[in-house]
Structure formats: structure tokens, C-alpha cells
Motif scaffolding. Structure first.
Motif, PDB file in Angstrom:
ATOM      1  N   MET A 174      -4.199   2.476  -5.080  1.00 13.62           N
ATOM      2  CA  MET A 174      -2.912   2.163  -4.383  1.00 13.62           C
ATOM      3  C   MET A 174      -2.441   0.526  -5.024  1.00 13.62           C
ATOM      4  O   MET A 174      -1.272   0.334  -5.238  1.00 13.62           O
TER       5      MET A 174
ATOM      6  N   ARG B 294      -5.291   8.378  -8.242  1.00 15.34           N
ATOM      7  CA  ARG B 294      -6.355   7.672  -7.345  1.00 15.34           C
ATOM      8  C   ARG B 294      -5.599   7.235  -6.127  1.00 15.34           C
ATOM      9  O   ARG B 294      -5.084   6.092  -6.178  1.00 15.34           O
ATOM     10  N   ARG B 295      -5.612   7.870  -4.938  1.00 11.30           N
ATOM     11  CA  ARG B 295      -5.270   7.410  -3.771  1.00 11.30           C
ATOM     12  C   ARG B 295      -6.090   6.811  -2.983  1.00 11.30           C
ATOM     13  O   ARG B 295      -6.259   7.050  -1.712  1.00 11.30           O
ATOM     14  N   THR B 296      -6.968   5.978  -3.624  1.00 13.11           N
ATOM     15  CA  THR B 296      -7.870   5.038  -2.816  1.00 13.11           C
ATOM     16  C   THR B 296      -7.217   3.803  -2.729  1.00 13.11           C
ATOM     17  O   THR B 296      -5.926   3.455  -3.148  1.00 13.11           O
ATOM     18  N   VAL B 297      -7.735   2.877  -1.723  1.00 15.55           N
ATOM     19  CA  VAL B 297      -7.237   1.523  -1.576  1.00 15.55           C
ATOM     20  C   VAL B 297      -7.019   0.739  -3.146  1.00 15.55           C
ATOM     21  O   VAL B 297      -5.904   0.339  -3.314  1.00 15.55           O
TER      22      VAL B 297
ATOM     23  N   LEU C 263       0.805   3.956  -2.801  1.00 18.54           N
ATOM     24  CA  LEU C 263       0.740   5.397  -2.597  1.00 18.54           C
ATOM     25  C   LEU C 263       1.557   6.239  -3.251  1.00 18.54           C
ATOM     26  O   LEU C 263       0.987   7.154  -3.674  1.00 18.54           O
TER      27      LEU C 263
ATOM     28  N   ALA D 264       0.836   5.692  -7.123  1.00 22.52           N
ATOM     29  CA  ALA D 264      -0.447   6.289  -7.799  1.00 22.52           C
ATOM     30  C   ALA D 264      -0.442   7.505  -8.444  1.00 22.52           C
ATOM     31  O   ALA D 264      -0.043   8.542  -7.538  1.00 22.52           O
TER      32      ALA D 264
ATOM     33  N   LEU E 197       0.970  -1.164  -0.034  1.00 16.20           N
ATOM     34  CA  LEU E 197       0.100  -0.051   0.036  1.00 16.20           C
ATOM     35  C   LEU E 197       0.896   1.353  -0.034  1.00 16.20           C
ATOM     36  O   LEU E 197       0.428   2.328  -0.482  1.00 16.20           O
ATOM     37  N   THR E 198       2.103   1.332   0.637  1.00 12.31           N
ATOM     38  CA  THR E 198       2.832   2.313   0.686  1.00 12.31           C
ATOM     39  C   THR E 198       3.395   2.648  -0.597  1.00 12.31           C
ATOM     40  O   THR E 198       3.623   3.760  -1.184  1.00 12.31           O
TER      41      THR E 198
END
Length: 109
Positions: free
Chosen positions: A43, A37-40, A31, A34, A27-28
Motif C-alpha cells: 500500500m 500486493r495489499r500488504t502494508v 489500498l 495497489a 494507506l487507504t
């Protein structure tokens, strides 16, 4: 993962279980990578993380990790980079952005 990012992320390893740390790293990286779109899901796509996206959603909803512990690791890293060893450190906290109300809220007006 870029080799330059590994030591930084490894500092957070004690905050997580092994599977949760793997998700944290993905996820990092997502992030950072990306473009918009910095949604789950954004990412996950940016990190090219295989598997079902429910694993990442569980990271935020039910995984066992402590935000205070993660915050302390981050604080130590930032202080270590910005403040010379032995130099005084002044921390100012301003909570005026947080609105508090209610009979049972400590410090509410």
C-alpha cells in the motif's frame, strides 16, 4: 489524493490524530491503487508514500484510534448512500462464522 475521494476520507478525520489521519489517508489510497500486493508495504508503494514504512506499521500496532469509531463512521456513510432518509433499516447479524470456545468466553458452547 483525488478530489472526489477527499470528502469521503474527511468523514474519518475525527477518528484520528492529525499524523495518524495522514497515514490513514496514504494507506487507504495505497489500498485502492495497489494492483496486487495489499500488504502494508504494498500500500505504501502504491500510494507513493515517502518516509520509512515503520510509520505505517505503527498505525496498526500502536497508534491511538478506535476501531468502533471508524466502523460507525463507515456505517453512517454506507447507510447515507444506500438508504433513503426516513426509510426503515433492517440489520441482520450472523455470527455463525466465528467459533467460540473456552470457559471464559461469553456465549461459547
Amino acid at each position: 489524493m483525488p478530489k472526489s475521494l477527499q470528502p469521503l476520507l474527511d468523514a474519518f478525520r475525527p477518528c484520528f490524530t492529525t499524523p495518524t489521519f495522514t497515514t490513514f489517508v496514504a494507506l487507504t489510497i495505497g489500498l485502492i491503487a495497489a494492483p496486487a500486493r495489499r500488504t502494508v508495504c504494498g500500500m505504501l508503494t502504491a500510494a507513493r508514500m515517502g518516509g520509512h514504512h515503520a510509520r505505517a506499521h505503527r498505525f496498526f500496532a500502536t497508534a491511538h484510534w478506535n476501531l468502533d469509531q471508524v466502523s460507525m463512521v463507515m456505517l453512517r456513510l454506507v447507510i447515507g448512500w444506500l438508504i433513503p432518509t426516513g426509510a426503515p433499516l433492517l440489520i441482520a447479524v450472523d455470527d455463525t462464522l466465528f467459533r467460540r470456545s473456552g470457559k471464559k468466553v461469553h456465549g461459547a458452547v
